[in-house]
Structure formats: C-alpha cells, structure tokens
Design an enzyme around this catalytic site. Structure first.
Site, PDB file in Angstrom:
ATOM      1  N   LYS A 544       0.807  -1.219   0.000  1.00  0.00           N
ATOM      2  CA  LYS A 544       0.000   0.000   0.000  1.00  0.00           C
ATOM      3  C   LYS A 544       0.844   1.275   0.000  1.00  0.00           C
ATOM      4  O   LYS A 544       0.450   2.272  -0.601  1.00  0.00           O
ATOM      5  CB  LYS A 544      -0.988   0.008   1.162  1.00  0.00           C
ATOM      6  CG  LYS A 544      -0.400  -0.174   2.546  1.00  0.00           C
ATOM      7  CD  LYS A 544      -1.522  -0.211   3.599  1.00  0.00           C
ATOM      8  CE  LYS A 544      -0.968  -0.566   4.972  1.00  0.00           C
ATOM      9  NZ  LYS A 544      -0.611  -2.002   5.052  1.00  0.00           N
ATOM     10  N   THR A 545       2.001   1.259   0.675  1.00  0.00           N
ATOM     11  CA  THR A 545       2.833   2.468   0.675  1.00  0.00           C
ATOM     12  C   THR A 545       3.337   2.766  -0.733  1.00  0.00           C
ATOM     13  O   THR A 545       3.251   3.895  -1.228  1.00  0.00           O
ATOM     14  CB  THR A 545       4.020   2.307   1.633  1.00  0.00           C
ATOM     15  OG1 THR A 545       3.531   2.053   2.949  1.00  0.00           O
ATOM     16  CG2 THR A 545       4.875   3.566   1.654  1.00  0.00           C
ATOM     17  N   GLU A 591      -2.667   6.470   2.377  1.00  0.00           N
ATOM     18  CA  GLU A 591      -2.350   5.085   2.686  1.00  0.00           C
ATOM     19  C   GLU A 591      -3.258   4.667   3.841  1.00  0.00           C
ATOM     20  O   GLU A 591      -3.229   5.264   4.918  1.00  0.00           O
ATOM     21  CB  GLU A 591      -0.885   4.957   3.076  1.00  0.00           C
ATOM     22  CG  GLU A 591      -0.474   3.543   3.434  1.00  0.00           C
ATOM     23  CD  GLU A 591       0.978   3.450   3.847  1.00  0.00           C
ATOM     24  OE1 GLU A 591       1.368   2.411   4.403  1.00  0.00           O
ATOM     25  OE2 GLU A 591       1.726   4.434   3.628  1.00  0.00           O
TER      26      GLU A 591
END
Length: 913
Positions: A544-545, A591
């Site tokens: 996700k980052t 995020e």
C-alpha cells in the site's frame, strides 16, 4: 434489481433486561438510520419486553414461552409440541411483517425465531451479550449469517466482537460527558440531591440488589464517610432497611451522615453513573459494558452462583487495568475500608482513578449499536442508491471496542452485497477541530497528518518520546513540537490525535480523557482532511505504501497538484517529498492502515486493495474477520466511485466476488488488475529496459473518465525505476486510479515513470568494499519473498544477503514457517531479535523461530543483538554482493554500521572475492 421495499427487521429477544435493553438500543439505531423502516419485536406476554417494548413505541408479536430444558424432565417430553407452536407464531410474525432479516438477542423467544427464519430462508443475525453464550444463541449461531458478541472470549462460530448496544440514556450520557463532563456531573448531582464537589461512590447489586454487597458497605459506612466519601447506595427492592439502620446508628455529625444516600432502586441509572467517580457492583454484562463505555473505574464482585459468566464478563476490563475484581466471599467491611477510600480521597487517588478510567475506556464500546446495525445492513436486500451519509465521527479505534475488530462479519461462504454506502458516521469537519495536539508526532504517518493540519491553517502541536528526523521539518512548518510526554501539553487543546501505538497509559491521552476532550485516531483526522476531496484510499497487507506513492507521484507528474498522506518519504526525479503534502487539486491520496481496523474511518471515491492476505491476526483473530474488514472497507466507497483490486490475490478475488453486485448496483465500478487472464488491467512480464524495468499493460473493457469519455487504451508500456514483479502490479493499480481521476491512459503510463520509490522501499544506502547496501521495510513473508526475488534480478552474478529484524511477536509466531520459506531465497541470512513495537515482550518468541524454519541448513543464523548482527552480515559479504537490511523496526538505522564495517574490512584487505 434494487429492492424498493422499506427496510423490515424482526428483533427477537426478551425475558430479562440483558436481552431487552440491547434489542431496544439496536432498534433505536435502526430507526435513526431508516425512519421508514418496519421494526417488529418478537417476545412473550410474561417477560420484561411486554412492558418495555410498547413503551418504546414498537409493535410486539407474542409467542409462547418455551424454556429449553437443561436436563431430562417432563418438560423435555412437552418440548416438541410447545416448540412447534412457538415456531408457527414466529413464522407468522416474519410473514406478516415481511421481515428481510431476523435479529436475535437470546432468551426463550430466540430459538423459535431462528428456526422459523431458517425455514423461510430469511437471514439471521445474532447478538450474544454474555461471555458464556446461552443455549438459544449457541443453536442459532450454527447457521446465522453474522454473529455479534460483547466479549472476545465468547465461543460462538464466526463471532465478531461488537460490544453491548447501550441503552439510549447511557449512550446519550457518553456523548454528554465527551462534550461537557463537569457540567453533566453537576446537573446529574442536582437532580439526585448529591454534592458534585465530593468524591462519589456508586454501589449497586443490580435491580434485585445483593445482600453481601449491602452488608459489606453498611459495615464500612463510617470509614467511608469519615474519609470524606459521598455514597449513593442502591440496595435493591425491600433491602434498604439494614443499610439505613447501620447508617443512622453511626456516631458522626448528622451532616456527614447525610452524605450516605440510600435508595432501593434508581429508574434514572444514568444519573447515578454521571455522578460516580467509582462504581462497586455485580459484573452483569450490562453493568460492565456501560461502566466501561463511560470510562468509569470500577470494583466488580461477580455473582458467586451460576456458571461463572460474571467473572468472565469483567475479565477484559480487569486485565486492562480499568477495574478491580473481588470474590464475593472476600468482600467485607474490612476490605471496603482498606481499599476504597484510597481510590476516592487523597493526593494520589485522582491519578489512580484517571489511569483506571483510561484503561476502562480503552476496552469500552460506545458505538456497539452501530456496529450491530452494520451487520444487519450487510444482510438487507439491495436497495436504491442513497446519498453519502454525513453524521458525526465514529469512535476512535483505540477506544471503541473491547477488542477492536471489524464491525462487519459476513458469512465466509456466502457473497455479501453492500447495497448502499453504510449510513455510518462521517468525519469531523476540519474547521471544527480547533487546536490539535498529536501524540507520537515524529512517526511517519503522524508527522504527515501534522503537516497537513498545519497547512490547513490550524494551530498544531505534538510530542514524541525522543528527537527524530521528522521533528525539524515539523517545526519549520509551524508545528510546536515537544520531546517527552507530559499531561500539561494538552492544556488548551481541543482535539487530541493518536495512533494505535499510543497506549491509554500515555499521560497526555489520559489527561485528555479525563478532561473530556475530543480524541481522534490518526485515520479519523485524515478522514477529516480528505472529506471535501476526491479521496483515494489504498489498503492491503502489503504494497500500500508503494502503490499510494505511485498514485501521488503520477498525479504530481500529470500536473494535478494532489494532497497526500503516505507512511514514508516519496522519492521523485526532483528529490524526496515528505509523506504529507497539501495541494490545491481535487485529489487526496491516503495510505489506509488495516492493521487495527482504522481504515474503516474513510469514505473515499476510490479504494485500492492490493491484497487481502491474512496479517495482523493479533487484532483480528481469524482470516474470516480480517477479510470481513475489507468487505466493509469496500462498502464505504462513495456512490459513483471505483474499487481497484488485485485479482491475483486469493483474498482480494474473494472480496470482489462478495461485493461486486452490491457496489455496481449503486454505481461503483469494480476494476481488477493482475497477471491473471481474468484481470481487467493485465500486467505482462517485466524486464530491464533503458536503465529501468519495463512491462506491458493491457486494459480490457472501457474505464470511464469523470466526463464519461472512454479511456480504453489497449496495450501501453510502463517503465519503472524499480525492479520487481510486485512493483509492476502496484503500478497497474496506480494506472487504473490515475485514469479514473482524469489522467489519459498514455499520460498516466508516462507519469508513473517519474516514480523513484519511497523511503525504506529498496532504498539505496550506499556501497562499500564492492558491496551494495539496500534498505527495505518488508515485514510480511510475502513482501520478503517479493523483495528477495527482485534483489536476485538486480544482484546479477553476486549473492543476496539479508539482515532481518522480525516485527511484532505475534506476527513472528504466526508466520514463522512462511518467513523461513521466504528467506530460503537468499544466500546468507542473519536474523536479530524481535522488534516489539506496540506489543509486550514474549520470551517464547525470538528471531530463532525464523532461523529454525529456513529449509536449507546453515543458510540462516540467529544473532540477537542488532549491532552484533549488523557486523556479522557485513563480515559475510564479499565484492559484488547485494546486502539488504529488512524489517519495519529500527533495523534501518544499521546501514551506517554495516557500511562502516565493510569499508574498514576493505581497507584492511578483509573483503575479498
């Protein structure tokens, strides 16, 4: 087709307040969300519901009372006929009300309701209020679509902890205390004839009272009054005489004696709770949950008979430090005199109560009714699309549950169709946050929020345990930063922001709770910041980052001037950009952290799910509960938005299967990506090209831009600066989002070429002695495996060495086998001891667990001390090797140690081929 009928729900439960009160609380929440709903209560003519349900303005359908015999008797022989009659009556109520869902709260009426619903194919939702479930709910849980429980230890199939729905007056008291604790206390004291300035002990044995509690308190009355304590003692019906006699016999000033208030019963129990500094009473589920939700310290004396459920009810609060537990046999006047005055009077008592109050609040559930209703909503038929809801913010994850698991738990074997965006609370407007203080402001995620709040013109302060690299930039942005935690730092603050890593014992958080300040989780603060933007929320156990950073970088390169909040530095061709940025464009990229369920605070236009691979099982407990959280996350997408999910991942694919129909029914597009032939956005093989890593992307179908123009591009090529098949997948997700936000396909592909990575994602740290050192945040087995495969493609003829610091004892224990298999992809591995992060140490879990599970003998070594481990991995390197520091803890700080060691050995001739 969407169902045009109004919502109709049958609620079954009765007999005792423990069944009726949560039923009425859920009914109130359903009426609030669906004013035109048909709500019918199924009960008996003899139970408490016969009086309370009509008073609440709800129709009561009566069924015969059918107790389930617990042992052989004549009642067992009569059971079949009685049960048939009850099931027939329950079925008639279902048919006449056209009920779409049956919700059971246990008790005599629940069994026939469950059986009748099952015969008709009507979904069943169950709520069990006690730690030890009753017979009816144990039966119904076998086929219920969703099972809600009050306590984590309740053993029911597929159970999700929601807490106990609070009675309306208590729920209102929670809100009033949050806004004006002192004023609420003063008004309640005036109504009851108490002195609001005196420390107050509330004593209750329940509606029937408790003779042992009454005797112990009456015997200690003189000690309590002499110490300066005010007592409100509710004795139970016809049990006040001995207590009054003991009080009146005291040889104390009559004014002092008048501070011991005796009542047999209190209809407005919420007023007593509003005045209480400490509660002493039995540990019924209702008492425990209401007191914890209010954040009140307590002393619990479990009922000494029965099946032990009262002790189990109290255990979570006691374990957190919010209450004391005293056996009934041990409670006497001497015990009361020895323990209670010290908690109510004296210089240290206020601090002790504040700690207990914070601990109680940490396991209390003020929003349980909403959590149960979300379970019900997941089972309702598809309805016409509704406008997004705009209600008050949900309770922060850190304070909203006995065990803060997700609020929706669909059946693991049946699809879930969230027909409309849940009518749950919306974010607090940024303009209403006032002065904001952030605890742990030096963390990557928290510092980003602080910068964004300051950029919006708010007065922002923060604190952290130690000075760190983020603090100078915060000070430059106008954030007042303090090193060290102090309760005085919240003076004058309107809103406190915390992360899940902040414990309730933190002095700033404890002071904020005691003062009744608004406390928001980091995710809720972010939700406020992105409420008026085109929000993009990126979630997944890993990836996700990078994916959110790719989207942000692509928007920047395309000139869209986005805002974003990402848990790491974003590297671009023009240099690094901090994880928080305020832009003037419409997009806001966040995020979204699923680790504690806090990603459910967002209501984005676009949601990305990179994977739903089980992680954070210390929080969720089971894979099913983890996946259920993502179902709700998808259900929170705004009408007309987009879900982007990786079809290569089994969990994400199951998510799409569950939610697609419901999302599309309200205009939410679903786009999948991956290497699979079923993907809407298909990723080809990546290979080195022009100094980067290129792959072909084929878009199938037509993804529409906001103006309705077709964006189908066929096949395009994306060239990334970073290696790895996993990064190609991340880029595919980012491309789909950029197209939805109005960036044409070819421009989106070119914009992604500007991405240079994020801090701690394959981040170059230097080269010494011919050894290249790279740092990476990977902390999940799948991430580690993807990293090592990418590293192998970069290392060429050289070896791949890994220094790994496990993150969290629970994760290390749960995934030890998977970590071992992943690290077999490296040539040399050194594993340090575990980085505890938010967990308490577990002596049984060390890095040796990972080493022992690496299949190839001798490939991995356990070196507990991190400095020794850094030197060991450096000593194993030789020119041409690629050396990785891996983990989510402070292993990143070891790169200089490794480079220094490599350089020293090279100077000494110690690094050789």
């Amino acid at each position: 087709m969407p169902d045009a009928r109004p919502v109709s729900v049958l609620l079954a439960g009765g007999g005792t307040a423990g069944h009726v009160n949560p039923l009425l609380a859920v009914a109130d929440e359903l009426r609030r969300r669906y004013p035109d709903a048909t709500l019918t209560v199924l009960g008996t003519a003899e139970g408490l519901e016969a009086r309370l349900v009509p008073l609440a303005g709800l129709p009561l359908a009566v069924v015969p009372r059918v107790p389930l015999p617990r042992r052989p008797s004549l009642d067992l022989l009569r059971l079949p006929a009685r049960l048939r009659a009850a099931v027939t009556a329950a079925g008639r109520a279902i048919d006449e009300s056209d009920a779409q869902v049956v919700v059971g709260f246990g008790g005599y009426v629940a069994t026939p309701a469950y059986l009748a619903a099952r015969r008709r194919g009507v979904p069943v939702v169950i709520h069990e209020q006690n730690a030890r479930p009753g017979l009816a709910n144990r039966l119904g849980a076998r086929w219920a679509r969703a099972v809600a429980v009050t306590f984590p230890a309740t053993n029911l199939r597929g159970a999700v902890v929601t807490g106990l729905p609070l009675r309306a007056p208590v729920a209102a008291l929670v809100a009033h205390r949050a806004k004006d604790a002192a004023g609420t206390r003063a008004r309640a004291a005036e109504a009851l004839g108490l002195d609001p300035a005196l420390p107050t002990l509330l004593v209750t044995g329940g509606s029937l009272g408790a003779a042992s509690i009454n005797a112990a308190l009456a015997g200690a009355a003189g000690d309590l009054l002499a110490a300066g304590v005010q007592v409100l003692h509710l004795t139970g019906r016809d049990k006040s005489g001995p207590v009054v006699a003991a009080r009146d016999a005291l040889e104390l000033d009559r004014e002092v004696v008048s501070r011991y208030h005796v009542r047999e019963y209190l209809d407005e129990m919420h007023l007593g709770l509003a005045c209480a500094d400490l509660v002493l009473g039995r540990a019924g589920a209702g008492t425990v949950c209401e007191v914890a939700a209010l954040g009140l310290p307590a002393v619990y004396v479990p009922l000494p008979i029965g099946n032990g459920e009262q002790r189990r009810n109290a255990e979570p609060v006691v374990a957190a430090g919010g209450a004391l537990l005293v056996d009934d046999a041990d409670l006497d006047a001497a015990w009361v005199a020895a323990h209670l005055p010290a908690l109510l009077v004296g210089s240290q008592s206020a601090q002790a109560r504040a700690r207990m109050a914070a601990a109680a609040a940490s396991v209390g559930v003020p929003d349980a009714s909403g959590r149960v209703v979300r379970l019900i909503e997941a089972q309702l038929p598809q309805r016409e699309p509704a406008a997004p809801a705009t209600h008050a913010a949900p309770a922060p994850a850190s304070t909203s549950a006995v065990s803060p698991r997700p609020a929706v738990s669909p059946s693991p074997v049946e699809p879930v169709e969230p027909a409309e965006q849940p009518a749950v609370a919306g974010p607090v407007p940024v303009t209403e946050l006032g002065r904001v203080h952030l605890v742990g402001v030096g963390g990557a995620g928290m510092s980003a929020v602080a910068l964004l709040l300051a950029a919006r013109g708010l007065v922002v302060s923060g604190s952290d345990a130690s000075d760190g690299p983020a603090l100078p930039g915060l000070r430059d942005a106008g954030v007042t930063v303090s090193v060290g935690h102090d309760a005085a730092l919240v003076d004058g603050v309107d809103t406190l922001v915390v992360s899940s890593a902040v414990r309730e014992s933190n002095p700033e958080l404890a002071a904020a709770r005691a003062a009744g300040l608004r406390v928001l989780h980091r995710s809720e603060a972010l939700a406020s910041l992105m409420a008026d933007r085109e929000g993009v929320a990126v979630a997944g156990a890993h990836g996700k980052t990078t994916t959110s950073a790719m989207i942000a970088t692509g928007l920047l390169a395309a000139g869209a001037d986005p805002s974003f909040a990402i848990g790491g530095t974003v590297l671009t061709a023009d240099g690094p950009v901090g994880g928080g940025r305020q832009g003037d464009g419409p997009a806001f990229v966040a995020e979204a952290d699923e680790s504690d369920g806090s990603f459910l605070a967002y209501g984005p236009l676009v949601s990305v799910v990179t994977n739903v691979e089980p992680d954070h099982l210390d929080h969720y407990g089971t894979r099913e509960a983890f996946e259920a959280a993502f179902v709700e996350f998808a259900g929170r997408i705004r009408t007309g938005g987009l879900l982007v999910a990786c079809v290569d991942d089994d969990g994400a694919r199951r998510l799409v299967e569950r939610v697609r129909a419901g999302l599309e029914a309200r205009g939410v597009e679903v786009r999948t990506y991956g290497r699979s032939a079923q993907a809407d956005v298909r990723v080809g093989e990546s290979a080195p090209r022009d100094g980067g890593w290129a792959f072909d992307l084929t878009a199938l179908g037509a993804a529409e831009t906001p103006d309705g123009a077709a964006a189908q591009v066929g096949t395009t090529t994306i060239t990334l600066a970073l290696p790895g098949a996993h990064n190609a997948l991340n880029a595919a997700a980012a491309w789909a989002v950029l197209v939805r936000l109005g960036v044409p396909g070819p421009e989106a592909a070119a914009a992604l070429g500007h991405f240079r990575g994020t801090g701690r994602r394959f981040e170059e740290r230097g080269t010494a002695g011919g050894v290249r050192v790279v740092d990476d945040y990977a902390h999940h087995p799948t991430e580690v495996a993807a990293l090592l495969r990418a590293a192998r493609s970069v290392a060429g003829e050289g070896r791949v060495l890994a220094l790994f610091q496990p993150h969290l004892f629970s994760r290390t224990r749960t995934f030890a086998d998977e970590f071992g298999a992943a690290f077999d992809l490296a040539d040399v591995v050194v594993v340090t001891d575990v980085y505890a992060a938010r967990e308490d140490p577990d002596p049984a879990v060390t890095g040796a667990l990972v080493v022992d599970r690496v299949p190839t003998p001798g490939r991995a070594t356990f070196v507990p001390d991190r400095i020794d481990a850094a030197r060991a991995i450096a000593d194993a390197a030789r020119p041409g090797d690629l050396l990785l520091t891996i983990g989510a803890g402070d292993v990143t700080a070891l790169a200089p140690t490794i480079l220094e060691r490599l350089a020293s050995r090279a100077d000494d001739g110690g690094v050789s081929s």
